[in-house]
Design a protein around this motif. Sequence first.
Motif, mmCIF file in Angstrom:
data_model
loop_
_atom_site.group_PDB
_atom_site.id
_atom_site.type_symbol
_atom_site.label_atom_id
_atom_site.label_comp_id
_atom_site.label_asym_id
_atom_site.label_seq_id
_atom_site.Cartn_x
_atom_site.Cartn_y
_atom_site.Cartn_z
ATOM 1 N N UNK A 71 -11.812 -11.023 41.338
ATOM 2 C CA UNK A 71 -11.337 -9.871 40.561
ATOM 3 C C UNK A 71 -10.268 -10.331 39.558
ATOM 4 N N UNK A 125 -2.560 -8.848 55.035
ATOM 5 C CA UNK A 125 -2.884 -8.109 53.817
ATOM 6 C C UNK A 125 -3.033 -9.133 52.702
ATOM 7 N N UNK A 126 -4.053 -8.973 51.916
ATOM 8 C CA UNK A 126 -4.289 -9.978 50.878
ATOM 9 C C UNK A 126 -3.383 -9.748 49.670
ATOM 10 N N UNK A 127 -3.147 -10.809 48.934
ATOM 11 C CA UNK A 127 -2.336 -10.738 47.724
ATOM 12 C C UNK A 127 -3.219 -10.235 46.585
ATOM 13 N N UNK A 128 -2.697 -9.326 45.793
ATOM 14 C CA UNK A 128 -3.483 -8.772 44.692
ATOM 15 C C UNK A 128 -3.438 -9.644 43.451
ATOM 16 N N UNK A 129 -4.217 -9.261 42.441
ATOM 17 C CA UNK A 129 -4.269 -10.010 41.186
ATOM 18 C C UNK A 129 -2.884 -10.109 40.552
ATOM 19 N N UNK A 130 -2.598 -11.255 39.931
ATOM 20 C CA UNK A 130 -1.292 -11.448 39.286
ATOM 21 C C UNK A 130 -1.324 -11.005 37.823
ATOM 22 N N UNK A 131 -2.437 -10.453 37.408
ATOM 23 C CA UNK A 131 -2.609 -10.124 35.991
ATOM 24 C C UNK A 131 -2.990 -8.660 35.776
ATOM 25 N N UNK A 132 -2.400 -7.790 36.612
ATOM 26 C CA UNK A 132 -2.691 -6.353 36.510
ATOM 27 C C UNK A 132 -2.323 -5.790 35.138
ATOM 28 N N UNK A 147 3.496 -11.910 38.052
ATOM 29 C CA UNK A 147 3.849 -11.086 39.202
ATOM 30 C C UNK A 147 2.701 -11.030 40.202
ATOM 31 N N UNK A 148 3.069 -10.771 41.452
ATOM 32 C CA UNK A 148 2.088 -10.636 42.519
ATOM 33 C C UNK A 148 1.506 -9.230 42.456
ATOM 34 N N UNK A 149 0.212 -9.109 42.580
ATOM 35 C CA UNK A 149 -0.443 -7.804 42.512
ATOM 36 C C UNK A 149 -0.399 -7.058 43.830
ATOM 37 N N UNK A 150 -0.860 -5.809 43.810
ATOM 38 C CA UNK A 150 -0.876 -4.979 45.005
ATOM 39 C C UNK A 150 -1.678 -5.637 46.129
ATOM 40 N N UNK A 151 -1.200 -5.487 47.374
ATOM 41 C CA UNK A 151 -1.904 -6.084 48.506
ATOM 42 C C UNK A 151 -2.949 -5.140 49.087
ATOM 43 N N UNK A 154 -5.582 -3.498 47.243
ATOM 44 C CA UNK A 154 -6.615 -3.202 46.249
ATOM 45 C C UNK A 154 -7.871 -2.612 46.887
#
Lengths: 206, 206
Positions: A101, A128-135, B129-133, B135
């Motif tokens: 993603x 919990x997984x780390x989300x995208x760094x490019x939101x 930045x780190x994205x939401x965990x 998603x």
Amino acid sequence: MTGLTAYVGLTAVAHLREGDTVFVSGAAGAVGTAVGQVAKLLGAKRVIGSAGSAEKVALLTEKYGYDAAFNYKDGPVREQLARIAPDGIDVTFDNVGGDHLEAALDAMNDGGRLALCGAITSYNATDRSVGPDNMANIITRGLRLQGFTLGSYLHLSEEFSGRMAEWFAAGQIAYDETVVTGIEHTVEAFLAMMRGANTGKMLVAV
Amino acid sequence: MTGLTAYVGLTAVAHLREGDTVFVSGAAGAVGTAVGQVAKLLGAKRVIGSAGSAEKVALLTEKYGYDAAFNYKDGPVREQLARIAPDGIDVTFDNVGGDHLEAALDAMNDGGRLALCGAITSYNATDRSVGPDNMANIITRGLRLQGFTLGSYLHLSEEFSGRMAEWFAAGQIAYDETVVTGIEHTVEAFLAMMRGANTGKMLVAV
């Protein structure tokens, strides 16, 4: 219901337009193999897929109608996707989440649309997984991400069956030879074909 | 153009419906103060905002029409938002990103819509930045996130001006007393009012 999932994701969710370039993550899965065919039938210019082995990558381009594909184990998805889609992506059909993603968000063209169908990454995660760094790309590029599960779109079953019947009658659906016993399984057989291949016939034994 | 940004985000992007509960992050900023008023005028049932000080929180509920607000420095946004919105959020207007977007994803009701207008978190970050965990909530709850910048929605200026004029004529717009010199600045003055308050008049000196 994989064919219907592909159809719903590409039409009602991602609003695929003629000439779009489409990226499908986890493309060799049951849904992904249907997405490739349906996207081309709906007018996509180019369909690109990712999969987890060289064999699956070969299947995507040789059997499932993908224009290009890559093995996500060969290197960072971000780099591979940027290389294989130099003109950007208009529609992403995401079955994976995580790094796929994130790579998609980097590759999307302005106004791009993402149908989020699965997040294998987070299913398998213990934390919990780390989300995208490019939101922030979502804002600057005016992207739309929409998640969906099939249950909310069953009203499109009939429309889908109609399109499928047309494509099938026109010889546009590739499929394996498969024998399904019982006329009551015809629709199920139709749908199963969407995961299908380049050869053979679907036979319903009544 | 803050009033237009609020209007576009709530209507064309988030498709606000009558009776929706709305969450606005960074609500005391120029856009956020307009969003509260416009959301209520468009039929929102409840509008909740976050801000960075007790004074701003008080302004939101006392001056800018917010039904409830919290200071994001008082504790984790996730916990505060869950407490202040026990029945969930239908529409989020996000000016912040980061922990605010993450908290919103946790609080969204099924089929919720998020207008992403700003990402202060990532503007200020030196690293990516780190994205939401969380998603995966986008999928399981069938959420839609759409980013936007005003440039793509300027065709709605006229519609917005029309609505504003109606609301204004009906005495539904609260505003400060402000003197703007020159009739040519009337529209600008109208828009400035959207950041406005409960008292006074807007005067255009010609």
